[in-house]
Design an enzyme around this catalytic site. Structure first.
Site, PDB file in Angstrom:
ATOM      1  N   HIS A 212      -0.632  -8.165 -27.723  1.00  0.00           N
ATOM      2  CA  HIS A 212       0.516  -7.899 -28.346  1.00  0.00           C
ATOM      3  C   HIS A 212       2.149  -7.577 -28.411  1.00  0.00           C
ATOM      4  O   HIS A 212       3.089  -8.637 -29.414  1.00  0.00           O
ATOM      5  CB  HIS A 212       0.543  -6.281 -28.352  1.00  0.00           C
ATOM      6  CG  HIS A 212      -0.803  -5.286 -28.711  1.00  0.00           C
ATOM      7  ND1 HIS A 212      -1.083  -4.968 -30.109  1.00  0.00           N
ATOM      8  CD2 HIS A 212      -1.764  -5.167 -28.611  1.00  0.00           C
ATOM      9  CE1 HIS A 212      -1.960  -4.020 -29.701  1.00  0.00           C
ATOM     10  NE2 HIS A 212      -2.622  -4.810 -28.912  1.00  0.00           N
TER      11      HIS A 212
ATOM     12  N   ASP B 241       4.981  -1.833 -32.558  1.00  0.00           N
ATOM     13  CA  ASP B 241       3.877  -2.283 -32.476  1.00  0.00           C
ATOM     14  C   ASP B 241       2.889  -1.166 -33.273  1.00  0.00           C
ATOM     15  O   ASP B 241       3.705  -0.228 -32.945  1.00  0.00           O
ATOM     16  CB  ASP B 241       3.658  -2.495 -31.209  1.00  0.00           C
ATOM     17  CG  ASP B 241       1.639  -3.022 -30.630  1.00  0.00           C
ATOM     18  OD1 ASP B 241       1.480  -4.004 -30.984  1.00  0.00           O
ATOM     19  OD2 ASP B 241       1.092  -1.992 -31.383  1.00  0.00           O
TER      20      ASP B 241
END
Ligand SMILES: *[C@@H]1O[C@H](CO)[C@@H](O)[C@H](O)[C@H]1NC(C)=O
Ligand SMILES: *[C@@H]1O[C@H](CO)[C@@H](O)[C@H](O)[C@H]1NC(C)=O
Length: 172
Positions: A23, A124
């Site tokens: 990520h 995120d």
């Protein structure tokens, strides 16, 4: 919805990746693309991940801001990234992800004090609570998922059509 504002040189973008390599790395690439367009970039990280971030953005003018990582019952101290978790089992991963919400007050203090004001943020999907902070400060927020648009769309479709729920025939 109002007109979609345009962003370019002089804008200030805040990036907040989830503490997991898959990520974090794509958002570091995004930071570099934005910087090449003369957009200011602030990346949010935690103390243990700071050196990884500093190395990755070395030689750029990106700012790195560190927020304290919360303490959580089953997360050993100093573990601030999923690849450092003793196991990737769902309970521990879930605890890790939900623990991040304790960073919210620090995050909001940051949004209040960052200059120039943040034009928009990319955070995120696992840091779901950043959406509430973004709304509170009227800062546009784009959600980032570690997976591609195709696999994300497929998952959403499978969920809404319930194609994978309930008993499955053996031959499927
Ligand atoms: C911090 O994050 C990076 C990237 O996800 C990872 O490689 C590193 O192991 C992390 N450090 C700690 C102490 O969790
Ligand atoms: C950044 O790069 C310089 C030159 O290559 C090096 O001396 C320095 O230690 C690096 N800093 C970090 C945080 O990686």
């Amino acid at each position: 919805m109002g007109p979609i504002p345009s962003y370019g040189a002089g804008s200030h973008v805040l990036l907040f990746p989830f503490m997991s390599k898959g990520h974090t790395v794509p958002l570091i690439h995004l930071a570099q693309i934005l910087l090449r367009r003369s957009i200011s970039v602030t990346v949010v990280t935690t103390p243990a991940n700071h050196s990884f971030m500093a190395e990755s953005l070395n030689g750029t003018v990106a700012s790195i801001v560190t927020l304290p990582f919360p303490t959580a019952t089953n997360i050993p101290a100093g573990v601030e990234s999923t690849d450092k978790l003793p196991s990737m089992g769902l309970p521990l991963f879930y605890e890790f992800s939900t623990a991040t919400s304790a960073m919210q007050p620090h995050f909001e203090q940051l949004l209040e004090t960052l200059v120039p004001r943040v034009s928009f943020m990319v955070t995120d999907g696992f840091l779901w609570w950043t959406l509430h902070s973004a709304k509170k400060f009227r800062i546009p927020r784009l959600v980032y998922f570690g997976m591609s648009c195709y696999s994300t769309s497929l998952c959403m479709e499978a969920r809404s059509s319930k194609i994978l729920s309930g008993p499955q025939p053996d031959h499927d």
